[in-house]
Design an enzyme around this catalytic site. Structure first.
Site, PDB file in Angstrom:
ATOM      1  N   LYS A   1      54.038  -6.932  48.139  1.00 12.75           N
ATOM      2  CA  LYS A   1      54.401  -5.987  47.079  1.00 12.75           C
ATOM      3  C   LYS A   1      53.343  -4.900  46.894  1.00 12.75           C
ATOM      4  O   LYS A   1      53.661  -3.788  46.473  1.00 12.75           O
ATOM      5  CB  LYS A   1      54.641  -6.734  45.774  1.00 12.75           C
ATOM      6  CG  LYS A   1      55.856  -7.640  45.858  1.00 12.75           C
ATOM      7  CD  LYS A   1      56.321  -8.065  44.483  1.00 12.75           C
ATOM      8  CE  LYS A   1      57.474  -9.023  44.633  1.00 12.75           C
ATOM      9  NZ  LYS A   1      58.152  -9.326  43.404  1.00 12.75           N
TER      10      LYS A   1
ATOM     11  N   GLU B   1      51.245  -3.934  36.588  1.00 12.90           N
ATOM     12  CA  GLU B   1      52.257  -2.914  36.290  1.00 12.90           C
ATOM     13  C   GLU B   1      52.373  -2.759  34.791  1.00 12.90           C
ATOM     14  O   GLU B   1      52.196  -3.735  34.051  1.00 12.90           O
ATOM     15  CB  GLU B   1      53.640  -3.379  36.799  1.00 12.90           C
ATOM     16  CG  GLU B   1      53.931  -2.996  38.208  1.00 12.90           C
ATOM     17  CD  GLU B   1      55.327  -3.437  38.664  1.00 12.90           C
ATOM     18  OE1 GLU B   1      56.116  -3.950  37.846  1.00 12.90           O
ATOM     19  OE2 GLU B   1      55.607  -3.257  39.843  1.00 12.90           O
TER      20      GLU B   1
ATOM     21  N   HIS C   1      63.392 -14.554  34.670  1.00 10.91           N
ATOM     22  CA  HIS C   1      63.377 -13.577  35.756  1.00 10.91           C
ATOM     23  C   HIS C   1      64.304 -13.932  36.908  1.00 10.91           C
ATOM     24  O   HIS C   1      64.193 -13.383  37.997  1.00 10.91           O
ATOM     25  CB  HIS C   1      61.958 -13.349  36.293  1.00 10.91           C
ATOM     26  CG  HIS C   1      60.971 -12.981  35.230  1.00 10.91           C
ATOM     27  ND1 HIS C   1      61.139 -11.885  34.423  1.00 10.91           N
ATOM     28  CD2 HIS C   1      59.832 -13.578  34.841  1.00 10.91           C
ATOM     29  CE1 HIS C   1      60.137 -11.836  33.567  1.00 10.91           C
ATOM     30  NE2 HIS C   1      59.324 -12.849  33.790  1.00 10.91           N
TER      31      HIS C   1
ATOM     32  N   ARG D   1      67.182  -8.514  53.224  1.00 14.14           N
ATOM     33  CA  ARG D   1      68.155  -9.555  53.626  1.00 14.14           C
ATOM     34  C   ARG D   1      69.439  -9.363  52.833  1.00 14.14           C
ATOM     35  O   ARG D   1      69.510  -8.503  51.967  1.00 14.14           O
ATOM     36  CB  ARG D   1      67.563 -10.924  53.310  1.00 14.14           C
ATOM     37  CG  ARG D   1      67.151 -11.009  51.830  1.00 14.14           C
ATOM     38  CD  ARG D   1      66.788 -12.380  51.364  1.00 14.14           C
ATOM     39  NE  ARG D   1      66.079 -12.367  50.113  1.00 14.14           N
ATOM     40  CZ  ARG D   1      66.635 -12.306  48.926  1.00 14.14           C
ATOM     41  NH1 ARG D   1      67.938 -12.214  48.825  1.00 14.14           N
ATOM     42  NH2 ARG D   1      65.910 -12.306  47.818  1.00 14.14           N
TER      43      ARG D   1
END
Ligand code: ADP
Length: 491
Positions: free
Chosen positions: A116, A200, A235, A292
């Site tokens: 990430k 973030e 999440h 994917r």
């Protein structure tokens, strides 16, 4: 031309892929562990290959064993499904060395998007908006704390190798930061063998909007519109739909175009999903790209009319997107909503509920698609994700799709493990869901009131009506159930 596909996965997604292969006249090879030897996905495949013990680390994740399965069965391509090896670049690399086609992007792309920190940097460079944050080299607690203060609380600490919400912490104040950092790094180290994290800004009341993209081998990239996946628990997505409700056509167009830009900038090939977080102010940011097929791909198939697995296969064979779309711009028509039916107990903190499925009955009605991996007699084990099925309601508009899905859930019977069936139904019936007012806090914020499942009376009533549908006439439930009990009658 691909002739035989080995599906390096299990359960519903293996069956889903087999369906398209059958349609295209391609042979299938299922791989399985001890826990899955009697599963429908093994029985329905043209060939099957035993991998090993139930633990994924000793079966579905062992690359050399899968390579052996490929060479012994003569498969010429591999579909990795989702999870397991689907985002392991090493697997894609090994396949390419062996001259086997991997139904996914290039290994370098899998590597880049699996990290990430690197993918955020690549997207920033390509001009794709990312959430304001810090993805610098330092992992020093004090440097990260300073950066968090610069971003401004609340912040999100995220694992670079993250997935499935692991290693992710929301931090509201300076005081909480260092302990949360330590726990995020520890969790990431344990789960992924990589403890690197990045920061973030925490977006308040966001929506999760993602875009299905496809790239072909000639460098063309298109999108197949958005999916709304804001209804999440810890999440993890619970309800997904397309189109996203209450999304202005301007933002929708922008977000889809940015997704194409993101995928084009990395020379993307095959099916991918670009995930965004959308703030209340309409600003949206890149979250990550999944390289994917996604669990929720059926909603996109339902509103575009395309078979995404077929596209994956054709693209690997070198077919162009122009040919796949018939030279026309794809369009989105009607509405589709998917729910994930889990063997879990909403009464008991959603703990997985394992055991034998004494009866599984799924709806066979128009406008309901069921992608399921289990049948009566299947065992839900602790080794794998306890998702039993995905039900997709399809309609001319959102309300029709929602009502169809509710009818589908009402016709679904699972006896044995406890499921979230009634919980899912209650979400679909919630007034805020009906209004399309979704954000990622939906399930925390709204009181979802569901009927307890597994109540004996309800179970018996359902069984009675099930049997009655099968022309068994009875004057009372007990006549139907008989002396051996409901299981004896049905299994
Ligand atoms: P994972 O790969 O672990 O699933 P993601 O980055 O895809 O993690 O995020 C999963 C979910 O976490 C998002 O759908 C959203 O609900 C929430 N989330 C992620 N980043 C933020 C953020 N910066 N602010 C608010 N919520 C976030």
């Amino acid at each position: 031309m691909i002739k035989k596909i080995l599906i390096a996965n299990r359960g519903e997604i293996s069956l889903r892929i087999q369906k398209t292969c059958r349609k295209l006249g391609i042979q299938t090879v299922a791989v399985y562990s001890d826990a899955d030897k009697d599963s429908p996905f093994v029985k329905e495949a043209d060939f099957s290959y035993y991998l090993g013990p139930p633990e994924p680390s000793r079966s579905y994740l062992v690359i050399p064993n899968i390579l052996k399965a490929i060479s012994e069965t003569g498969a010429d391509a591999v579909h990795p499904g989702y999870g397991f090896l689907s985002e392991k670049a090493e697997f894609a690399r090994e396949l390419s060395k062996a001259g086997i086609s991997f139904l996914g992007p290039k290994p370098e792309t899998v590597d880049l998007m699996g990290d990430k920190i690197r993918s955020r940097a690549a997207m920033e460079k390509a001009g794709v908006p990312v959430v304001p944050g810090y993805e610098g080299d330092s992992q020093e607690p004090n440097v990260l704390l300073k950066e968090a203060e610069k971003i401004g609380f609340p912040v999100m600490i995220k694992a670079s190798a993250g997935g499935g919400g692991k290693g992710m912490k929301r931090v509201f104040s300076k005081e909480e930061f260092l302990p949360s950092l330590e726990s995020a790094q520890r969790e990431a180290g344990n789960a992924f063998g990589d403890s690197r994290v990045f920061l973030e800004k925490y977006i308040i009341n966001p929506r999760h909007i993602e875009v299905q993209v496809f790239g072909d081998t000639s460098g063309n990239v298109i999108h197949l519109f958005e999916r709304e996946c804001s209804i999440q628990r810890r999440h993890q997505k619970v309800v997904e739909e397309s189109p996203a409700p209450n999304l202005s056509p301007e933002i929708k167009k922008k977000i889809c175009d940015v997704a194409v830009k993101a995928a084009s900038s990395i020379g993307y090939i095959g099916a991918g999903t670009v995930e965004f977080i959308l703030g209340e102010d309409g600003a949206f940011y890149f979250l990550e790209m999944n390289t994917r097929l996604q669990v929720e791909h059926p909603v996109t198939e339902s509103v575009t009319g395309f078979d995404l697995v077929e596209w994956q296969i054709r693209i690997a064979e070198g077919v162009s997107l122009e040919k796949l779309t018939g030279g026309k711009s794809p369009s989105q028509s009607g509405h589709a909503i998917e729910v994930r039916l889990y063997a879990e107990d909403p009464e008991n903190e959603f703990l997985p509920s394992i055991g034998k499925i004494e009866l599984a009955k799924f709806p066979e009605i128009q406008n309901i698609r069921v992608d399921s991996g289990v049948v009566t007699g299947s065992e839900v084990s602790l080794y794998y994700d306890p998702m039993l099925a995905k039900l997709i309601g399809i309609g001319k508009n959102r309300d029709e799709a929602r009502k169809n899905l509710i009818s589908g859930l009402e016709e679904t019977i699972i006896f044995g493990p406890t499921t979230n069936l009634n919980y899912l139904k209650a979400i679909l019936e919630h007034s805020e869901f009906i209004n399309g007012n979704t954000n990622t806090h939906f399930l925390e914020k709204h009181k979802i009131e569901w009927e307890e499942s597994g109540e004996e009376k309800e179970a018996l009533m359902k069984t009675a009506s099930f049997l009655a549908n099968r022309t068994v006439k009875a004057s009372s439930i007990w006549d139907v159930v008989g002396p051996q009990g409901i299981w004896g009658e049905l299994s």
